[in-house]
Scaffold this motif. Sequence first.
Motif, PDB file in Angstrom:
ATOM      1  N   PHE A  36      41.197  53.514  27.782  1.00 14.39           N
ATOM      2  CA  PHE A  36      40.949  52.081  27.973  1.00 14.39           C
ATOM      3  C   PHE A  36      39.523  51.727  27.582  1.00 14.39           C
ATOM      4  O   PHE A  36      39.272  50.732  26.893  1.00 14.39           O
ATOM      5  N   PHE A  40      38.275  48.821  25.037  1.00 10.05           N
ATOM      6  CA  PHE A  40      37.867  47.523  25.577  1.00 10.05           C
ATOM      7  C   PHE A  40      36.491  47.490  26.250  1.00 10.05           C
ATOM      8  O   PHE A  40      35.926  46.418  26.429  1.00 10.05           O
ATOM      9  N   SER A  63      36.816  51.106  33.876  1.00 17.45           N
ATOM     10  CA  SER A  63      36.392  49.734  33.634  1.00 17.45           C
ATOM     11  C   SER A  63      37.001  48.850  34.720  1.00 17.45           C
ATOM     12  O   SER A  63      38.176  49.004  35.078  1.00 17.45           O
ATOM     13  N   TRP A  65      37.865  45.983  34.359  1.00 17.35           N
ATOM     14  CA  TRP A  65      38.966  45.249  33.722  1.00 17.35           C
ATOM     15  C   TRP A  65      40.249  46.073  33.726  1.00 17.35           C
ATOM     16  O   TRP A  65      41.357  45.544  33.816  1.00 17.35           O
ATOM     17  N   GLN A  66      40.101  47.404  33.638  1.00 16.07           N
ATOM     18  CA  GLN A  66      41.265  48.297  33.710  1.00 16.07           C
ATOM     19  C   GLN A  66      41.874  48.269  35.115  1.00 16.07           C
ATOM     20  O   GLN A  66      43.103  48.240  35.263  1.00 16.07           O
ATOM     21  N   GLY A  68      41.859  45.783  37.041  1.00 18.07           N
ATOM     22  CA  GLY A  68      42.601  44.528  37.072  1.00 18.07           C
ATOM     23  C   GLY A  68      43.921  44.633  36.334  1.00 18.07           C
ATOM     24  O   GLY A  68      44.965  44.175  36.815  1.00 18.07           O
ATOM     25  N   ALA A  69      43.902  45.252  35.153  1.00 13.55           N
ATOM     26  CA  ALA A  69      45.122  45.366  34.345  1.00 13.55           C
ATOM     27  C   ALA A  69      46.162  46.242  35.046  1.00 13.55           C
ATOM     28  O   ALA A  69      47.364  45.947  35.021  1.00 13.55           O
ATOM     29  N   LEU A  70      45.714  47.315  35.705  1.00  9.04           N
ATOM     30  CA  LEU A  70      46.644  48.174  36.446  1.00  9.04           C
ATOM     31  C   LEU A  70      47.223  47.431  37.650  1.00  9.04           C
ATOM     32  O   LEU A  70      48.396  47.608  38.007  1.00  9.04           O
ATOM     33  N   LEU A  72      47.679  44.187  37.740  1.00  9.95           N
ATOM     34  CA  LEU A  72      48.652  43.274  37.140  1.00  9.95           C
ATOM     35  C   LEU A  72      49.966  44.005  36.894  1.00  9.95           C
ATOM     36  O   LEU A  72      51.047  43.482  37.211  1.00  9.95           O
ATOM     37  N   ARG A  73      49.904  45.230  36.350  1.00  9.40           N
ATOM     38  CA  ARG A  73      51.118  45.988  36.080  1.00  9.40           C
ATOM     39  C   ARG A  73      51.915  46.243  37.364  1.00  9.40           C
ATOM     40  O   ARG A  73      53.143  46.114  37.392  1.00  9.40           O
ATOM     41  N   VAL A  76      53.620  43.023  38.235  1.00  8.92           N
ATOM     42  CA  VAL A  76      54.796  42.774  37.387  1.00  8.92           C
ATOM     43  C   VAL A  76      55.994  43.546  37.932  1.00  8.92           C
ATOM     44  O   VAL A  76      57.084  42.994  38.127  1.00  8.92           O
ATOM     45  N   LEU A  80      56.440  39.912  39.750  1.00  9.46           N
ATOM     46  CA  LEU A  80      56.546  38.937  38.649  1.00  9.46           C
ATOM     47  C   LEU A  80      57.831  39.097  37.839  1.00  9.46           C
ATOM     48  O   LEU A  80      58.359  38.111  37.311  1.00  9.46           O
ATOM     49  N   LEU A  94      37.315  37.037  41.489  1.00 16.28           N
ATOM     50  CA  LEU A  94      37.543  38.474  41.321  1.00 16.28           C
ATOM     51  C   LEU A  94      36.259  39.221  41.678  1.00 16.28           C
ATOM     52  O   LEU A  94      35.188  38.913  41.146  1.00 16.28           O
ATOM     53  N   TRP A  96      34.718  43.235  42.195  1.00 13.07           N
ATOM     54  CA  TRP A  96      34.865  44.690  42.194  1.00 13.07           C
ATOM     55  C   TRP A  96      34.009  45.233  43.331  1.00 13.07           C
ATOM     56  O   TRP A  96      32.788  45.057  43.343  1.00 13.07           O
ATOM     57  N   MET A 144      41.065  39.459  44.296  1.00 13.86           N
ATOM     58  CA  MET A 144      41.082  38.310  43.379  1.00 13.86           C
ATOM     59  C   MET A 144      42.205  37.369  43.796  1.00 13.86           C
ATOM     60  O   MET A 144      43.084  37.731  44.582  1.00 13.86           O
TER      61      MET A 144
ATOM     62  N   PHE B  40      50.672  47.130  30.533  1.00 15.42           N
ATOM     63  CA  PHE B  40      50.065  46.387  31.637  1.00 15.42           C
ATOM     64  C   PHE B  40      50.786  45.107  32.046  1.00 15.42           C
ATOM     65  O   PHE B  40      50.575  44.609  33.148  1.00 15.42           O
ATOM     66  N   LEU B  43      56.403  41.699  30.636  1.00 18.71           N
ATOM     67  CA  LEU B  43      57.292  40.565  30.884  1.00 18.71           C
ATOM     68  C   LEU B  43      57.908  40.141  29.556  1.00 18.71           C
ATOM     69  O   LEU B  43      57.301  40.319  28.497  1.00 18.71           O
ATOM     70  N   TRP B  65      45.568  38.868  30.250  1.00 23.01           N
ATOM     71  CA  TRP B  65      44.638  39.938  30.613  1.00 23.01           C
ATOM     72  C   TRP B  65      44.130  40.656  29.360  1.00 23.01           C
ATOM     73  O   TRP B  65      43.010  41.153  29.320  1.00 23.01           O
ATOM     74  N   ALA B  69      40.381  41.272  28.035  1.00 21.81           N
ATOM     75  CA  ALA B  69      39.883  42.599  27.658  1.00 21.81           C
ATOM     76  C   ALA B  69      39.266  42.571  26.257  1.00 21.81           C
ATOM     77  O   ALA B  69      38.229  43.194  26.007  1.00 21.81           O
ATOM     78  N   ARG B  73      35.421  43.350  25.181  1.00 20.28           N
ATOM     79  CA  ARG B  73      35.014  44.249  24.108  1.00 20.28           C
ATOM     80  C   ARG B  73      34.015  43.575  23.159  1.00 20.28           C
ATOM     81  O   ARG B  73      33.017  44.164  22.751  1.00 20.28           O
ATOM     82  N   LEU B  89      30.040  42.811  38.415  1.00 19.34           N
ATOM     83  CA  LEU B  89      30.263  42.555  39.847  1.00 19.34           C
ATOM     84  C   LEU B  89      31.575  41.819  40.078  1.00 19.34           C
ATOM     85  O   LEU B  89      32.226  42.007  41.094  1.00 19.34           O
ATOM     86  N   PHE B  91      34.185  38.164  38.483  1.00 17.14           N
ATOM     87  CA  PHE B  91      34.128  36.923  37.735  1.00 17.14           C
ATOM     88  C   PHE B  91      34.846  35.840  38.516  1.00 17.14           C
ATOM     89  O   PHE B  91      35.553  36.095  39.486  1.00 17.14           O
TER      90      PHE B  91
END
Lengths: 154, 154
Positions: A36, A40, A63, A65-66, A68-70, A72-73, A76, A80, A94, A96, A144, B40, B43, B65, B69, B73, B89, B91
């Motif tokens: 990741f 990214f 990261s 952001w990772q 967050g993406a995990l 989200l998964r 889902v 979702l 959000l 961390w 978040m 990630f 859907l 997402w 990302a 980057r 920290l 967002f």
Amino acid sequence: MTNPHTEHLRHFEELAIGETIDLGHSTVSKDMILTFAREFDPLPFHLDEAAAKTSLLGGLASSGWQTGALSLRMLVDSFLSKIASAGGLGFTNLKWKNPVMVGDTIGGKVTIAELRRSETHPQWGIVTLDFDIRNQKGAPVMSMRLANLVETRP
Amino acid sequence: MTNPHTEHLRHFEELAIGETIDLGHSTVSKDMILTFAREFDPLPFHLDEAAAKTSLLGGLASSGWQTGALSLRMLVDSFLSKIASAGGLGFTNLKWKNPVMVGDTIGGKVTIAELRRSETHPQWGIVTLDFDIRNQKGAPVMSMRLANLVETRP
């Protein structure tokens, strides 16, 4: 009019404030972190163990952001994909809170915080979801609030 | 004490409110959308063209997402790799404004909105960054505000 693609899924009317969704768990391997980060977030503390040890994170960490993406998964899979979602609108607040290190397992829960019908589009409602993501020790790693569009029943 | 790993990078004192960073551009292919969504955000409107056409997005579109990302980057390449960043920290106020479709090119700029020294840790400051991400037509696709830790000069 009934939508044959989403008819069998939960709609806005079938959601309730205070409902909690168990996200299950996801274990973060070194390979996942490196893959990741290379794509990214290619900063030294996500790519290089020596640099990571001297950083604030104290070792190789995913990261944010990772994380967050995990999360989200996991949402889902647990929620979702089971509702008539029309897509996300955005996030707020959000944070961390602790780094996710190699081998950590993250999971947690999501709570339905708000439900609001669209004033201009009666076919949609907005569900607001609060995330509380923790590691295997129970320490918070991310929180978040997500706003997502959901179809209403015809 | 000087940190040999970050000494050559821009520090908190060398940043100014109002500075803008050009993010450059990134073109989003169908393969990128499918690869990210499978991992990630699996859907139907991110994975299946027929389902995407009947959705609110109107066609195959990237996960929001993923847009975030890719923006991260671009920020790493244009800014974060050149400052003594100690990590993000969090967002706030992330809004997806228009979908990113197959073949779209996204880019934009980031503006330094706030600079604040840590009250408890004099070795760090917090830089707040406003993102304005647009597609090749100039239409807004995403905005957000990121807070990031930066080392101060010893």
